[in-house]
Design an enzyme around this catalytic site. Structure first.
Site, PDB file in Angstrom:
ATOM      1  N   HIS A   1      47.178  43.477  37.573  1.00  0.00           N
ATOM      2  CA  HIS A   1      46.717  43.678  38.938  1.00  0.00           C
ATOM      3  C   HIS A   1      45.324  44.277  38.961  1.00  0.00           C
ATOM      4  O   HIS A   1      44.853  44.807  37.964  1.00  0.00           O
ATOM      5  CB  HIS A   1      47.689  44.572  39.724  1.00  0.00           C
ATOM      6  CG  HIS A   1      47.804  45.956  39.179  1.00  0.00           C
ATOM      7  ND1 HIS A   1      48.757  46.331  38.268  1.00  0.00           N
ATOM      8  CD2 HIS A   1      47.066  47.075  39.426  1.00  0.00           C
ATOM      9  CE1 HIS A   1      48.602  47.605  37.970  1.00  0.00           C
ATOM     10  NE2 HIS A   1      47.585  48.071  38.660  1.00  0.00           N
TER      11      HIS A   1
ATOM     12  N   HIS B   1      33.381  43.235  34.473  1.00  0.00           N
ATOM     13  CA  HIS B   1      34.094  42.681  35.629  1.00  0.00           C
ATOM     14  C   HIS B   1      35.473  42.209  35.212  1.00  0.00           C
ATOM     15  O   HIS B   1      35.784  42.129  34.039  1.00  0.00           O
ATOM     16  CB  HIS B   1      33.318  41.518  36.264  1.00  0.00           C
ATOM     17  CG  HIS B   1      33.158  40.336  35.354  1.00  0.00           C
ATOM     18  ND1 HIS B   1      32.048  40.154  34.563  1.00  0.00           N
ATOM     19  CD2 HIS B   1      33.981  39.297  35.081  1.00  0.00           C
ATOM     20  CE1 HIS B   1      32.185  39.057  33.851  1.00  0.00           C
ATOM     21  NE2 HIS B   1      33.364  38.507  34.147  1.00  0.00           N
TER      22      HIS B   1
ATOM     23  N   GLU C   1      35.274  38.913  39.604  1.00  0.00           N
ATOM     24  CA  GLU C   1      34.678  37.582  39.522  1.00  0.00           C
ATOM     25  C   GLU C   1      35.730  36.565  39.933  1.00  0.00           C
ATOM     26  O   GLU C   1      36.773  36.452  39.301  1.00  0.00           O
ATOM     27  CB  GLU C   1      34.209  37.283  38.105  1.00  0.00           C
ATOM     28  CG  GLU C   1      33.707  35.869  37.920  1.00  0.00           C
ATOM     29  CD  GLU C   1      33.494  35.500  36.458  1.00  0.00           C
ATOM     30  OE1 GLU C   1      33.671  34.321  36.132  1.00  0.00           O
ATOM     31  OE2 GLU C   1      33.170  36.400  35.653  1.00  0.00           O
TER      32      GLU C   1
ATOM     33  N   GLU D   1      46.713  46.585  43.750  1.00  0.00           N
ATOM     34  CA  GLU D   1      47.252  47.927  43.981  1.00  0.00           C
ATOM     35  C   GLU D   1      46.251  48.728  44.801  1.00  0.00           C
ATOM     36  O   GLU D   1      45.053  48.725  44.507  1.00  0.00           O
ATOM     37  CB  GLU D   1      47.495  48.623  42.642  1.00  0.00           C
ATOM     38  CG  GLU D   1      48.019  50.028  42.779  1.00  0.00           C
ATOM     39  CD  GLU D   1      48.216  50.709  41.427  1.00  0.00           C
ATOM     40  OE1 GLU D   1      49.007  51.658  41.376  1.00  0.00           O
ATOM     41  OE2 GLU D   1      47.566  50.302  40.445  1.00  0.00           O
TER      42      GLU D   1
ATOM     43  N   ASN E   1      37.222  26.298  40.718  1.00  0.00           N
ATOM     44  CA  ASN E   1      36.951  24.947  40.222  1.00  0.00           C
ATOM     45  C   ASN E   1      36.908  23.996  41.405  1.00  0.00           C
ATOM     46  O   ASN E   1      37.883  23.865  42.142  1.00  0.00           O
ATOM     47  CB  ASN E   1      38.029  24.528  39.215  1.00  0.00           C
ATOM     48  CG  ASN E   1      37.964  25.363  37.961  1.00  0.00           C
ATOM     49  OD1 ASN E   1      36.903  25.569  37.404  1.00  0.00           O
ATOM     50  ND2 ASN E   1      39.096  25.870  37.528  1.00  0.00           N
TER      51      ASN E   1
ATOM     52  N   ARG F   1      41.072  33.344  38.479  1.00  0.00           N
ATOM     53  CA  ARG F   1      40.902  31.980  38.989  1.00  0.00           C
ATOM     54  C   ARG F   1      41.559  31.889  40.364  1.00  0.00           C
ATOM     55  O   ARG F   1      42.619  32.452  40.581  1.00  0.00           O
ATOM     56  CB  ARG F   1      41.553  30.983  38.038  1.00  0.00           C
ATOM     57  CG  ARG F   1      40.742  30.766  36.799  1.00  0.00           C
ATOM     58  CD  ARG F   1      41.367  29.688  35.915  1.00  0.00           C
ATOM     59  NE  ARG F   1      40.523  29.448  34.779  1.00  0.00           N
ATOM     60  CZ  ARG F   1      40.496  30.204  33.688  1.00  0.00           C
ATOM     61  NH1 ARG F   1      41.293  31.236  33.583  1.00  0.00           N
ATOM     62  NH2 ARG F   1      39.681  29.929  32.697  1.00  0.00           N
TER      63      ARG F   1
END
Length: 142
Positions: free
Chosen positions: A76, A7, A56, A119, A60, A11
């Protein structure tokens, strides 16, 4: 030495907006881990039938003040689409800015609410040049 892609992790600051953005692209949530002790969530999203190639999203719960304001250093994400014009129109109709329009009928760039560059690539051959895309200028960074 065998290697398998797992993956890409990014964040995010606003989980709801980011998930809505990736949903517009056609991804769906495939897995979620909420970690109370660490006060974070990991949400995996992938295109239908491609659950083995997720993004993923790491969120937080208490915020992430260190999250860069410009995530271009990340590079990207790239997704192949059946009709780049239709995909870009769908995104625009839902408030997404097309940073690099598909003037060539082949490639476009958009950004998530967390400034992640995405993209979009036309599957197969380039589509014939068409308006409004052919004369549309870039907007911001891509």
């Amino acid at each position: 030495m065998p290697l398998k892609y797992l993956h890409t992790m990014v964040r995010v600051k606003d989980l709801e907006k980011t998930m809505a953005f990736f949903t517009l692209l056609g991804l769906k949530e495939t897995k979620r881990h909420d970690v109370e002790a660490g006060r974070f969530s990991l949400i995996f999203m992938a295109p239908e039938g491609q659950e083995d190639c997720p993004v993923e999203l790491t969120y937080n719960w208490d915020g992430d003040d260190e999250l860069p304001s410009d995530s271009r250093h990340f590079g990207h994400l790239a997704y192949e689409v059946d009709d780049i014009y239709e995909t870009c129109q769908h995104l625009m109709d839902n408030g997404v800015t097309i940073n690099r329009p598909p003037r060539d009928g082949r490639m476009a760039f958009v950004r998530s609410p967390d400034n992640i560059s995405v993209e979009l690539l036309q599957a197969g051959d380039n589509l014939p040049s068409a308006e409004p895309w052919a004369s549309m200028e870039n907007t911001g960074h891509w």
